[in-house]
Scaffold this motif. Structure first.
Motif, PDB file in Angstrom:
ATOM      1  N   THR A 111      42.316  38.408  44.640  1.00 35.36           N
ATOM      2  CA  THR A 111      40.980  37.850  44.421  1.00 35.36           C
ATOM      3  C   THR A 111      40.955  36.406  44.913  1.00 35.36           C
ATOM      4  O   THR A 111      41.832  35.608  44.566  1.00 35.36           O
ATOM      5  N   PHE A 112      39.950  36.080  45.724  1.00 33.58           N
ATOM      6  CA  PHE A 112      39.808  34.754  46.315  1.00 33.58           C
ATOM      7  C   PHE A 112      38.417  34.206  46.002  1.00 33.58           C
ATOM      8  O   PHE A 112      37.505  34.951  45.637  1.00 33.58           O
ATOM      9  N   ASN A 113      38.274  32.879  46.174  1.00 36.29           N
ATOM     10  CA  ASN A 113      36.935  32.302  46.040  1.00 36.29           C
ATOM     11  C   ASN A 113      36.199  32.408  47.378  1.00 36.29           C
ATOM     12  O   ASN A 113      36.679  33.026  48.317  1.00 36.29           O
ATOM     13  N   PHE A 120      35.232  43.419  48.726  1.00 37.26           N
ATOM     14  CA  PHE A 120      34.116  43.170  47.811  1.00 37.26           C
ATOM     15  C   PHE A 120      33.765  41.683  47.840  1.00 37.26           C
ATOM     16  O   PHE A 120      34.587  40.844  47.495  1.00 37.26           O
ATOM     17  N   GLY A 121      32.561  41.345  48.293  1.00 39.30           N
ATOM     18  CA  GLY A 121      32.112  39.958  48.337  1.00 39.30           C
ATOM     19  C   GLY A 121      30.987  39.751  47.341  1.00 39.30           C
ATOM     20  O   GLY A 121      29.970  40.449  47.389  1.00 39.30           O
ATOM     21  N   ALA A 122      31.154  38.815  46.420  1.00 40.13           N
ATOM     22  CA  ALA A 122      30.154  38.558  45.377  1.00 40.13           C
ATOM     23  C   ALA A 122      29.649  37.130  45.492  1.00 40.13           C
ATOM     24  O   ALA A 122      30.446  36.187  45.531  1.00 40.13           O
ATOM     25  N   MET A 123      28.341  36.976  45.532  1.00 38.29           N
ATOM     26  CA  MET A 123      27.720  35.649  45.714  1.00 38.29           C
ATOM     27  C   MET A 123      26.776  35.347  44.562  1.00 38.29           C
ATOM     28  O   MET A 123      25.835  36.103  44.310  1.00 38.29           O
ATOM     29  N   GLY A 124      27.038  34.253  43.864  1.00 39.30           N
ATOM     30  CA  GLY A 124      26.136  33.801  42.820  1.00 39.30           C
ATOM     31  C   GLY A 124      26.064  34.710  41.612  1.00 39.30           C
ATOM     32  O   GLY A 124      25.058  34.724  40.902  1.00 39.30           O
ATOM     33  N   ILE A 125      27.124  35.488  41.346  1.00 43.62           N
ATOM     34  CA  ILE A 125      27.076  36.393  40.203  1.00 43.62           C
ATOM     35  C   ILE A 125      27.536  35.673  38.934  1.00 43.62           C
ATOM     36  O   ILE A 125      28.209  34.644  38.985  1.00 43.62           O
ATOM     37  N   ARG A 126      27.155  36.216  37.787  1.00 43.08           N
ATOM     38  CA  ARG A 126      27.569  35.643  36.506  1.00 43.08           C
ATOM     39  C   ARG A 126      29.050  35.951  36.252  1.00 43.08           C
ATOM     40  O   ARG A 126      29.599  36.898  36.809  1.00 43.08           O
ATOM     41  N   HIS A 127      29.670  35.140  35.376  1.00 45.43           N
ATOM     42  CA  HIS A 127      31.087  35.347  35.075  1.00 45.43           C
ATOM     43  C   HIS A 127      31.320  36.713  34.440  1.00 45.43           C
ATOM     44  O   HIS A 127      32.333  37.370  34.716  1.00 45.43           O
ATOM     45  N   VAL A 183      40.108  44.050  48.023  1.00 46.79           N
ATOM     46  CA  VAL A 183      40.239  42.592  48.113  1.00 46.79           C
ATOM     47  C   VAL A 183      38.882  41.999  47.755  1.00 46.79           C
ATOM     48  O   VAL A 183      37.847  42.444  48.247  1.00 46.79           O
ATOM     49  N   MET A 184      38.887  41.010  46.846  1.00 43.86           N
ATOM     50  CA  MET A 184      37.640  40.448  46.324  1.00 43.86           C
ATOM     51  C   MET A 184      37.485  38.984  46.730  1.00 43.86           C
ATOM     52  O   MET A 184      38.440  38.202  46.643  1.00 43.86           O
ATOM     53  N   TYR A 185      36.268  38.636  47.168  1.00 40.79           N
ATOM     54  CA  TYR A 185      35.878  37.252  47.422  1.00 40.79           C
ATOM     55  C   TYR A 185      34.716  36.952  46.486  1.00 40.79           C
ATOM     56  O   TYR A 185      33.634  37.534  46.630  1.00 40.79           O
ATOM     57  N   VAL A 186      34.960  36.080  45.503  1.00 34.95           N
ATOM     58  CA  VAL A 186      34.002  35.905  44.412  1.00 34.95           C
ATOM     59  C   VAL A 186      33.492  34.477  44.359  1.00 34.95           C
ATOM     60  O   VAL A 186      34.273  33.513  44.291  1.00 34.95           O
ATOM     61  N   ASN A 187      32.173  34.336  44.395  1.00 36.87           N
ATOM     62  CA  ASN A 187      31.501  33.058  44.176  1.00 36.87           C
ATOM     63  C   ASN A 187      30.573  33.246  42.987  1.00 36.87           C
ATOM     64  O   ASN A 187      29.620  34.025  43.051  1.00 36.87           O
ATOM     65  N   THR A 188      30.867  32.574  41.878  1.00 39.63           N
ATOM     66  CA  THR A 188      30.050  32.738  40.677  1.00 39.63           C
ATOM     67  C   THR A 188      28.858  31.778  40.693  1.00 39.63           C
ATOM     68  O   THR A 188      28.781  30.879  41.530  1.00 39.63           O
ATOM     69  N   ALA A 189      27.951  31.994  39.752  1.00 33.23           N
ATOM     70  CA  ALA A 189      26.692  31.245  39.747  1.00 33.23           C
ATOM     71  C   ALA A 189      26.898  29.748  39.592  1.00 33.23           C
ATOM     72  O   ALA A 189      26.074  28.951  40.057  1.00 33.23           O
ATOM     73  N   ASP A 190      28.002  29.327  38.938  1.00 29.19           N
ATOM     74  CA  ASP A 190      28.230  27.903  38.744  1.00 29.19           C
ATOM     75  C   ASP A 190      29.138  27.308  39.812  1.00 29.19           C
ATOM     76  O   ASP A 190      29.492  26.135  39.756  1.00 29.19           O
ATOM     77  N   ASP A 191      29.532  28.107  40.785  1.00 30.86           N
ATOM     78  CA  ASP A 191      30.284  27.577  41.926  1.00 30.86           C
ATOM     79  C   ASP A 191      29.323  26.915  42.908  1.00 30.86           C
ATOM     80  O   ASP A 191      28.118  27.186  42.883  1.00 30.86           O
TER      81      ASP A 191
END
Length: 466
Positions: free
Chosen positions: A95-97, A188-195, A215-223
């Motif tokens: 999992t990456f940012n 899996f790329g996630a943009m602006g999702i909640r924790h 493989v996950m690339y995750v950007n949460t709403a507070d990033d």
């Protein structure tokens, strides 16, 4: 400005700090997309990227945000490199940012292979026409809007509708004929999702045992929103590496493209660009196309990239610029319906506006079963008639409609409750789905089934409506 020990120029005075952007003048030998190192008070180092050049002035977006940066406490150095991420098959299960940095507590990927995340859309001449289907185990998708390997098929949803659950189920259950865990992967790329959404995806993949090929690339709403712009590009770059350098079949799921477009709008506004429809930049179409068109299959390559972007339609408006432009670029859409969701139907897929434009070339006797295309056409036609009958019955009452119309109402109820609706861990095979479709069509009189060849009627029709 001064020079450090590597003879690299540092710019010590900024013109302006605005939102996630910094502006500086007097720059030279700087290129668009170049990475930037920003040293604050000789302590903290942040990364940025050049997003606009006007004469000798450069606008830089700062990935970690501009909090604590003033016009006089920072030293800016241009690295001469474009944004890239290290790649190897060790990214699977990690999992990456949004900038490709690991956030799973494990090691950074060390590799001689580094790829520019901006990539390039696939040259149409080099494309191989998509064939063969991907089985999701979800009946309405497999039967009526079949996902074809190498296709771009978005999911149009709304806030509060179960698109996260649907995305996780597709990741858990997606299966390609002749592919196994060695040559099949999910990015899996996630943009602006909640924790809690990020945690849900992670736990779902862990419990089902598929995490080792995700493989996950995750950007949460507070990033930072700037990181949101690079998240899908990192995901697609990883997918290209796995597909075209390692001959893997890759399914890419990007959620939520609406968060991505809103980040694009915010940065465009900070750059003081002239807005277009609903405040989005005029280049939204071309920007989205540079992402979506990276999916597909290449001549001479065994691998493939199949893309499912998920977007939440603001106010459930399918004519909003984001779904509108997405529909132009992609090859169909799966539309989720709030009314079905409120009835407790999962997945709440609205059949009539949903379609897969490549479906006809990946189904039939060579791929699924010979009756598949006729069955799908008949279900669509019958369900369309159901909507007309429901409207009529609301006016004159269900008791006063004809016996045939009553059979259509029964067919509509059964289709929604038994075919569209299924458990979120229920994985139906393609044959089970097609057989169920025939079982429901058999509620209708045989002379109403005018989209199906006689030989298929004789083979599959069960006369259950009598």
């Amino acid at each position: 400005m001064n020079k450090d020990k590597n003879m690299r120029k540092e710019y010590l005075k900024l013109d302006k700090v605005e939102g996630p952007l910094i502006v500086l003048s007097g720059v030279n030998n700087v290129s668009y997309g170049e990475m930037v190192s920003i040293r604050i008070d000789d302590e903290e180092i942040r990364k940025g990227k050049v997003i606009k050049i006007e004469g000798n002035q450069a606008i830089v977006q700062v990935f970690e945000g501009t909090a604590g940066i003033s016009t006089s406490n920072s030293a800016v150095a241009f690295t001469g490199e474009l944004m890239s991420i290290p790649l190897s098959k060790e990214i699977l299960g990690r999992t990456f940012n949004g900038t490709g940095e690991p956030i799973d507590g494990s090691y950074q990927i060390i590799s001689s292979v580094r790829e520019n995340i901006n990539g390039r859309p696939i040259n149409p001449v080099a494309r191989k026409y998509p064939r063969n289907f991907i089985q999701t185990g979800i009946s309405p998708i497999d039967a009526l809007m079949t996902l074809i390997r190498g296709q771009k098929l978005p999911i149009f949803s709304g806030n509060g509708i179960a698109h996260d659950e649907l995305a996780a189920q597709i990741v858990r259950q997606a299966k390609i004929k002749d592919a196994d865990s060695d040559n099949f992967a999910v990015v899996f790329g996630a943009m602006g999702i909640r924790h809690d959404s990020a945690d849900y995806f992670m736990k779902s993949f862990q419990v089902s045992g598929v995490l080792d090929h995700v493989v996950m690339y995750v950007n949460t709403a507070d990033d930072p929103i700037v990181e949101r712009i690079s998240t899908p590009r990192c995901a697609l770059t990883a997918a290209e590496y796995l597909a075209f350098q390692n001959d893997m079949h890759v399914l890419v799921i990007l959620t939520d493209m609406t968060s991505y477009a809103e980040a694009l709008r915010e940065i465009s506004s900070a750059k003081e660009e002239v807005p277009s429809r609903k405040g989005y930049p005029g280049y939204l179409y071309s920007d989205l196309s540079t992402l979506y068109e990276r999916a597909g299959m290449l001549k001479g390559k065994e691998g493939s990239i199949t893309l499912i972007p998920i977007l939440t339609m603001p106010n459930d408006d399918i004519t909003h610029p984001i779904p509108d432009l997405t529909g132009f670029i992609t090859e169909g859409q799966i539309v989720l319906n709030r009314e079905l969701s409120q009835k407790g139907i999962y997945p709440p897929i609205e059949l009539l506006p949903s379609l897969s434009r490549l479906m006809k070339d990946g189904i039939g006797a060579d791929y699924t079963r010979e009756d598949h295309a006729d069955l799908a056409a008949q279900i669509y036609a019958a369900y369309s008639r159901v909507q007309d009958v429901r409207s009529l019955s609301q006016i004159i009452g269900e008791e006063d409609i004809s016996d045939v119309d009553k059979r259509y109402l029964k067919f509509g109820r059964e289709l929604e409750n038994r075919f569209i609706s299924q458990e979120d861990h229920e994985n139906r095979s393609m044959i089970e789905t097609l057989d169920l479709g025939w079982k429901l069509l058999s509620i209708l009189p045989v002379d109403e089934l005018d989209r199906v060849k006689l030989e298929y009627l004789q083979k599959y029709y069960r006369n259950e409506g009598e």
